[in-house]
Write an enzyme that holds these catalytic residues in place. Structure first.
Site, mmCIF file in Angstrom:
data_model
loop_
_atom_site.group_PDB
_atom_site.id
_atom_site.type_symbol
_atom_site.label_atom_id
_atom_site.label_comp_id
_atom_site.label_asym_id
_atom_site.label_seq_id
_atom_site.Cartn_x
_atom_site.Cartn_y
_atom_site.Cartn_z
ATOM 1 N N ASP A 124 11.211 1.799 -1.017
ATOM 2 C CA ASP A 124 11.423 0.566 -0.245
ATOM 3 C C ASP A 124 11.553 -0.620 -1.213
ATOM 4 O OD1 ASP A 124 8.712 0.835 -1.009
ATOM 5 O OD2 ASP A 124 7.974 -0.348 0.685
ATOM 6 N N HIS A 167 2.026 0.263 -9.615
ATOM 7 C CA HIS A 167 2.002 1.233 -8.506
ATOM 8 C C HIS A 167 3.047 2.361 -8.598
ATOM 9 C CE1 HIS A 167 -0.957 -1.139 -6.335
ATOM 10 N NE2 HIS A 167 -0.154 -2.188 -6.248
HETATM 11 C C1 BDR Z 1 2.601 0.081 -2.543
HETATM 12 O O1 BDR Z 1 2.970 -0.866 -1.538
HETATM 13 C C2 BDR Z 1 4.159 -1.522 -1.890
HETATM 14 O O2 BDR Z 1 3.982 -2.908 -1.784
HETATM 15 C C3 BDR Z 1 4.461 -1.144 -3.308
HETATM 16 O O3 BDR Z 1 5.852 -1.044 -3.535
HETATM 17 C C4 BDR Z 1 3.779 0.181 -3.496
HETATM 18 O O4 BDR Z 1 4.611 1.235 -3.100
HETATM 19 C C5 BDR Z 1 1.304 -0.363 -3.185
HETATM 20 O O5 BDR Z 1 0.283 -0.404 -2.245
HETATM 21 CA CA CA Z 2 7.025 0.930 -2.805
#
Ligand code: BDR
Ligand code: CA
Length: 328
Positions: free
Chosen positions: A14, A250
């Site tokens: 995403d 992340h």
């Molecule tokens: C996840 O949430 C999204 O905001 C980031 O892309 C990552 O996949 C982290 O909690």
């Molecule tokens: Ca993500």
């Protein structure tokens, strides 16, 4: 151990700043062959996610098919995307974009996953870093999917670390807890790369400045712009991140877990997702092998692995070394 042929990966995403970072890590890493990008709502609306995937691949000169996927959660109501974290455009509010001519593969993301898994049985790794609706839909389309794909590595959830959208929930799982519970209980080889490890790795803005300086390329300039926006958000939220002026990586950690699993300490157990109430979106791991008298935790719930610890220094260095490679 190094995989001999590159891992054939479908990247479910995403984008999203850390999604963009992860995409560029994957495109730069010689042990990864990104055979498709499937997109979902999450950090942005799904149309924007798909456009960002097209844009990021076009900008970096990599011709990877991109599909558009689910636009909303399986059951719960959709929430507005978090503009303050990733920017309204998902890439830190870029001041301008270059023109490109890349278009979407017409298939829905779930159909693309099923088609690829059937065409390459046992070979496809799904690296999923957004809400899990595309994977859940693909499981409904093809119940044999867990046997057709090689493995699933997902960024999402948390075992011991507090949540980032509620005291217990991580954003990707929170965004579609019903889909996530289906994915965790589907019976494939699944590794969860959650906040337990992603909160251990702070990537400084300076790392991306060095990468941009090295390549002098619109793709790495775009990534730097996005990371600066994202780092401002995280630095405002967490004093220890502000000290470094950086951000959590992340999603890139999901690819690091694929290429360098030796950097992680894993725990095996059964993982379920709370779908309703105050704990909605919590990933609950059964960590003790004792008899529990309540439904939902029996031997019929498949085992998964969760990353609990990571060698943060080595992971950070790996991200930098990989982005420095001649991939543009
Ligand atoms: C996840 O949430 C999204 O905001 C980031 O892309 C990552 O996949 C982290 O909690
Ligand atoms: Ca993500």
């Amino acid at each position: 151990m190094q995989h001999q042929a590159p891992h054939k990966v479908i990247y479910d995403t995403d984008p999203g700043v850390d999604d963009a970072m992860a995409l560029y890590y994957a495109l730069a890493h010689p042990a990864i062959d990104v055979v498709g990008i499937t997109t979902t709502f999450g950090n942005v609306y799904v149309e924007q996610a798909a456009e960002n995937a097209l844009y990021l691949t076009a900008l970096s000169g990599h011709d990877v098919p991109v599909t558009q996927g689910v636009a909303k959660p399986w059951v719960k109501h959709a929430e507005a995307p978090p503009d303050s974290i990733h920017g309204a455009d998902g890439l830190g509010n870029l001041l301008s974009r270059q023109d490109h001519t890349k278009t979407l593969d017409p298939r829905a993301s779930a159909q693309f996953i099923v088609d690829m898994a059937r065409a390459h049985p046992g070979e496809i790794t799904l690296v999923a870093v957004g809400p899990l609706g595309n994977l859940a839909t693909a499981l409904k389309l093809e119940p044999a999917l867990p046997k057709l794909v090689r493995e699933v590595i997902l960024m999402g959830g948390t075992v011991l670390e507090p949540g980032n959208v509620s005291p217990v929930a991580e954003a990707n799982i929170w965004n579609d807890p019903h889909a996530a519970d289906l994915v965790f209980t589907a019976g494939w080889r699944l590794t969860m790369v959650g906040l337990d490890v992603t909160h251990q790795v702070i990537l400084p803005v300076k790392l991306f400045e060095r990468v941009a300086q090295h390549h002098k390329h619109p793709a790495t300039d775009t990534l730097l712009h996005a990371v600066k926006f994202y780092a401002n958000f995280y630095s405002g939220l967490y004093p220890h991140v502000a000290e470094i002026h950086g951000c959590f990586g992340h999603d890139v950690l999901a690819f690091v877990a694929l290429t360098h699993p030796e950097l992680f300490t894993l725990e095996t157990g059964r993982i379920r997702v709370a779908t309703e109430g105050l704990a909605q979106g919590q990933t609950i791991m059964r960590r003790r092998n004792i008899h529990y008298p309540h439904d939902g935790w029996g031997a019929d719930v498949p085992l998964c692995q969760a990353c609990i610890h990571v060698d943060a220094k080595a992971a950070r260095q790996l991200v930098e070394d990989t982005l420095m490679r001649p991939w543009l």
